[in-house]
Write a protein that holds these residues in place. Structure first.
Motif, PDB file in Angstrom:
ATOM      1  N   ILE A  85       0.830  -1.210   0.000  1.00  9.65           N
ATOM      2  CA  ILE A  85       0.000   0.000   0.000  1.00  9.65           C
ATOM      3  C   ILE A  85       0.860   1.254   0.000  1.00  9.65           C
ATOM      4  O   ILE A  85       0.563   2.221  -0.696  1.00  9.65           O
ATOM      5  N   ARG A 223      13.965   1.437  17.170  1.00 10.40           N
ATOM      6  CA  ARG A 223      13.060   2.535  17.519  1.00 10.40           C
ATOM      7  C   ARG A 223      13.538   3.336  18.737  1.00 10.40           C
ATOM      8  O   ARG A 223      12.743   3.792  19.544  1.00 10.40           O
ATOM      9  N   VAL A 227      13.662   9.366  13.161  1.00 11.25           N
ATOM     10  CA  VAL A 227      14.448   9.554  11.942  1.00 11.25           C
ATOM     11  C   VAL A 227      15.132  10.923  11.948  1.00 11.25           C
ATOM     12  O   VAL A 227      16.323  11.041  11.661  1.00 11.25           O
ATOM     13  N   GLN A 228      14.362  11.952  12.330  1.00  8.16           N
ATOM     14  CA  GLN A 228      14.925  13.306  12.321  1.00  8.16           C
ATOM     15  C   GLN A 228      16.155  13.396  13.231  1.00  8.16           C
ATOM     16  O   GLN A 228      17.166  13.985  12.874  1.00  8.16           O
ATOM     17  N   GLN A 257      17.038  17.124   3.414  1.00 15.00           N
ATOM     18  CA  GLN A 257      15.741  16.558   3.045  1.00 15.00           C
ATOM     19  C   GLN A 257      15.906  15.227   2.327  1.00 15.00           C
ATOM     20  O   GLN A 257      15.138  14.295   2.528  1.00 15.00           O
ATOM     21  N   GLN A 260      16.950  12.606   4.893  1.00 15.48           N
ATOM     22  CA  GLN A 260      15.810  12.297   5.753  1.00 15.48           C
ATOM     23  C   GLN A 260      14.790  11.412   5.038  1.00 15.48           C
ATOM     24  O   GLN A 260      14.297  10.446   5.595  1.00 15.48           O
ATOM     25  N   ALA A 261      14.501  11.761   3.797  1.00 12.01           N
ATOM     26  CA  ALA A 261      13.524  10.972   3.036  1.00 12.01           C
ATOM     27  C   ALA A 261      14.022   9.544   2.856  1.00 12.01           C
ATOM     28  O   ALA A 261      13.286   8.575   3.080  1.00 12.01           O
ATOM     29  N   ALA A 264      14.070   7.653   6.249  1.00 11.74           N
ATOM     30  CA  ALA A 264      12.705   7.290   6.666  1.00 11.74           C
ATOM     31  C   ALA A 264      12.203   6.123   5.837  1.00 11.74           C
ATOM     32  O   ALA A 264      11.594   5.182   6.362  1.00 11.74           O
ATOM     33  N   LEU A 268      11.190   2.484   7.421  1.00 10.54           N
ATOM     34  CA  LEU A 268       9.850   1.942   7.201  1.00 10.54           C
ATOM     35  C   LEU A 268       9.938   0.589   6.498  1.00 10.54           C
ATOM     36  O   LEU A 268       9.244  -0.362   6.858  1.00 10.54           O
TER      37      LEU A 268
ATOM     38  N   LEU B  42      -0.926  13.949   2.524  1.00 12.34           N
ATOM     39  CA  LEU B  42      -1.516  13.168   1.428  1.00 12.34           C
ATOM     40  C   LEU B  42      -2.409  14.046   0.573  1.00 12.34           C
ATOM     41  O   LEU B  42      -2.465  13.905  -0.643  1.00 12.34           O
ATOM     42  N   LEU B  63      -4.405   3.166   2.743  1.00 15.49           N
ATOM     43  CA  LEU B  63      -3.133   3.284   3.460  1.00 15.49           C
ATOM     44  C   LEU B  63      -3.361   3.654   4.918  1.00 15.49           C
ATOM     45  O   LEU B  63      -2.840   3.024   5.828  1.00 15.49           O
ATOM     46  N   PHE B  67      -2.281   1.099   7.704  1.00 15.12           N
ATOM     47  CA  PHE B  67      -1.126   1.522   8.494  1.00 15.12           C
ATOM     48  C   PHE B  67      -1.509   1.837   9.921  1.00 15.12           C
ATOM     49  O   PHE B  67      -0.849   1.456  10.854  1.00 15.12           O
ATOM     50  N   GLU B 100       5.270   1.420  19.001  1.00 14.16           N
ATOM     51  CA  GLU B 100       5.642   1.065  17.641  1.00 14.16           C
ATOM     52  C   GLU B 100       4.778   1.801  16.642  1.00 14.16           C
ATOM     53  O   GLU B 100       5.236   2.230  15.588  1.00 14.16           O
ATOM     54  N   PHE B 103       5.885   5.333  16.374  1.00 15.83           N
ATOM     55  CA  PHE B 103       7.125   5.412  15.620  1.00 15.83           C
ATOM     56  C   PHE B 103       6.844   5.286  14.124  1.00 15.83           C
ATOM     57  O   PHE B 103       7.355   6.044  13.311  1.00 15.83           O
ATOM     58  N   GLN B 104       5.999   4.323  13.786  1.00 16.60           N
ATOM     59  CA  GLN B 104       5.681   4.101  12.375  1.00 16.60           C
ATOM     60  C   GLN B 104       5.002   5.323  11.767  1.00 16.60           C
ATOM     61  O   GLN B 104       5.335   5.740  10.658  1.00 16.60           O
ATOM     62  N   SER B 106       5.202   8.471  12.790  1.00 15.11           N
ATOM     63  CA  SER B 106       6.092   9.625  12.648  1.00 15.11           C
ATOM     64  C   SER B 106       7.122   9.386  11.553  1.00 15.11           C
ATOM     65  O   SER B 106       7.530  10.321  10.864  1.00 15.11           O
ATOM     66  N   THR B 107       7.540   8.121  11.380  1.00 16.88           N
ATOM     67  CA  THR B 107       8.479   7.824  10.296  1.00 16.88           C
ATOM     68  C   THR B 107       7.825   8.076   8.949  1.00 16.88           C
ATOM     69  O   THR B 107       8.421   8.669   8.053  1.00 16.88           O
ATOM     70  N   TYR B 108       6.579   7.645   8.824  1.00 17.12           N
ATOM     71  CA  TYR B 108       5.890   7.837   7.544  1.00 17.12           C
ATOM     72  C   TYR B 108       5.662   9.317   7.267  1.00 17.12           C
ATOM     73  O   TYR B 108       5.834   9.773   6.134  1.00 17.12           O
ATOM     74  N   CYS B 110       7.527  11.714   8.333  1.00 20.94           N
ATOM     75  CA  CYS B 110       8.843  12.255   7.982  1.00 20.94           C
ATOM     76  C   CYS B 110       9.152  11.967   6.520  1.00 20.94           C
ATOM     77  O   CYS B 110       9.651  12.829   5.790  1.00 20.94           O
ATOM     78  N   LEU B 111       8.814  10.747   6.075  1.00 21.60           N
ATOM     79  CA  LEU B 111       9.044  10.390   4.667  1.00 21.60           C
ATOM     80  C   LEU B 111       8.271  11.324   3.744  1.00 21.60           C
ATOM     81  O   LEU B 111       8.831  11.893   2.803  1.00 21.60           O
ATOM     82  N   GLU B 113       6.943  14.322   4.305  1.00 22.17           N
ATOM     83  CA  GLU B 113       7.377  15.724   4.374  1.00 22.17           C
ATOM     84  C   GLU B 113       8.714  15.921   3.669  1.00 22.17           C
ATOM     85  O   GLU B 113       8.898  16.870   2.900  1.00 22.17           O
ATOM     86  N   SER B 114       9.640  14.991   3.944  1.00 21.59           N
ATOM     87  CA  SER B 114      10.977  15.160   3.372  1.00 21.59           C
ATOM     88  C   SER B 114      10.948  15.022   1.857  1.00 21.59           C
ATOM     89  O   SER B 114      11.636  15.758   1.158  1.00 21.59           O
ATOM     90  N   VAL B 115      10.151  14.065   1.362  1.00 22.99           N
ATOM     91  CA  VAL B 115      10.067  13.890  -0.086  1.00 22.99           C
ATOM     92  C   VAL B 115       9.511  15.159  -0.728  1.00 22.99           C
ATOM     93  O   VAL B 115      10.026  15.638  -1.737  1.00 22.99           O
TER      94      VAL B 115
END
Lengths: 286, 155
Positions: A85, A223, A227-228, A257, A260-261, A264, A268, B42, B63, B67, B100, B103-104, B106-108, B110-111, B113-115
């Protein structure tokens, strides 16, 4: 300055051979502007709807009614539904052009499926462990005092956590040779990494190459850090220099950036690939 | 900002758990605020029909569901608020521990936002290809010499 130099060398691989070759070629073909040796980074969007389907080998991605394939032409299948997904969302998020360089999860899955470097699990573990010798958090400076203090305050707790968590000795060093890592430590980490599947290992290696640190990557896998925070610790010297000399958007912020991307995505990917084994199936009731 | 039914219901459920709109965006309590920020991210990339507000796509709703909504203790509470939802929490899914899940999420986030930020910088600063000799010469105010008979080495 050493760790930063080390980092720069690692982040910016300069392919001398092809660069030179291109220089020579451009003399002859002045009008050709494209780099033919590199795959295209963008492509026109050719689908409207993205969906996932459960197939024999796992979860597949459908773009309209076509099945997504890897660059080597294999069927794109991933082992876990959340990962499928997340990948589908990446494809769904593309607007007019498909920007492959923003689709980190897709890239990781492709690498895992195609395995273009033909490496097995053992080789993945070895290449990950290699970073332990020159781990960013173990490489310390002796001057300037401000940076020494910063490194001690920020990196020592992480190092201590890793030593307690895995019951090993790592230590730090200001020598150019880096710290002396005992063989026992290596064995412990080797055994620990061996407990992951090859997809997760690929993700771990990817994280390590982003952060230039085995220890920071393990903090993310466990964990312990966000990430930041991990990226900040990895770029500690850069951040220190930015405070002194100012930030350059097209270099520092761009880099931040991107790292970080990627980090992350790697984190994941590791969690999504290793967690499926712990899900429990409900017994049928009637 | 209009979002699809499911996501809308999710946001309402967040409100019902005692968070006001302000606190949802400002609150540091993960993952409620994190999930809201993910939805926001999103929506930025969501398809936009002309003249209509953005809405999250099916894929994105899925998602969010997989998730963050079918696992974890926190989300069980949220999904109880969704009576009309076709998705129900089942015990078949792995129940991730709260930490967990945080964490998941916030990691997502971060992904995402950073992208997005990386793409902005990329479009601004990344090279658009190489200049030709003529263009480079033009940049510094020179002209390439004209040689009608060729340069002599073309063979």
């Amino acid at each position: 300055m050493l760790p930063s130099l080390h980092r720069m060398l690692c982040t910016r691989p300069v392919v001398l051979g092809s660069g030179l070759c291109r220089g020579l070629c451009s003399l002859e073909t002045t009008f050709i502007q494209k780099r033919y040796y590199a795959p295209p980074t963008e492509r026109k969007k050719f689908y409207q709807n993205v969906s996932i389907a459960q197939g024999e080998g796992g979860y597949e991605i459908n773009l309209d009614h076509r099945k997504l394939k890897t660059p080597q032409g294999k069927l794109f299948t991933v082992p876990s539904e959340p990962l499928a997904i997340a990948v589908a969302t990446e494809w769904d998020s593309q607007r007019d052009t498909i920007k492959f360089f923003t689709m980190h999860l897709t890239t990781l899955c492709n690498t895992a499926l195609d395995n273009p470097t033909q490496r097995n699990k053992e080789q993945l573990i070895k290449s990950s462990l290699k970073f332990l010798d020159t781990d960013t958090v173990c490489y310390r400076v002796e001057e300037p005092p401000g940076l020494v203090e910063l490194q001690t305050n920020e990196w020592d707790p992480v190092l201590k956590w890793a030593e307690n968590r895995y019951d090993v000795v790592i230590g730090s060093s200001t020598s150019i040779m880096g710290p002396d890592i005992p063989d026992k430590t290596r064995d412990v980490f080797h055994r620990h990494l061996a407990s992951y599947n090859s997809w997760s290992l690929l993700g771990i290696e990817f994280m390590i190459t982003q952060l230039k640190s085995f220890i920071l990557s393990m903090c993310l896998v466990d964990r312990f850090l966000t990430v930041q925070k991990a990226v900040l610790l990895s770029r500690l010297e850069e951040e220190y220099q930015i405070q002194h000399w100012g930030s350059v958007e097209w270099a520092h912020d761009y880099d931040l950036q991107e790292i970080q991307a990627r980090t992350a995505a790697g984190t994941l990917f590791v969690h999504l690939c290793s967690s499926s084994s712990t899900s429990k199936h409900k017994l049928l009731q009637d | 900002m209009v979002i699809s039914k499911e996501t809308h219901a999710l946001t309402i459920a967040l409100h019902k758990t005692g968070l006001t709109g302000k606190s949802i965006t400002a609150s540091k309590i993960a993952p409620q605020s994190t999930i809201c920020r993910i939805i926001k991210e999103l929506l930025i990339v969501a398809k936009k029909a002309p003249g209509r507000p953005r809405r999250t796509s099916k894929c994105q709703d899925h998602l969010l569901k997989v998730f963050f909504c079918s696992s974890g203790q926190f989300t069980v509470g949220v999904w109880r608020g969704l009576t009309s939802s076709p998705y129900k929490v089942t015990s078949e899914k792995l129940c991730l521990a709260q930490q967990e899940l945080h964490f998941q999420a916030s990691t997502y986030l971060c992904l995402l936002e950073s992208v997005r930020n990386h793409l902005i910088f990329h479009e601004e600063y990344h090279g658009k290809g190489e200049h030709s000799f003529e263009e480079v010469a033009g940049l510094v105010g020179f002209k390439m010499p004209q040689q009608p008979g060729g340069k002599g080495w073309e063979g």
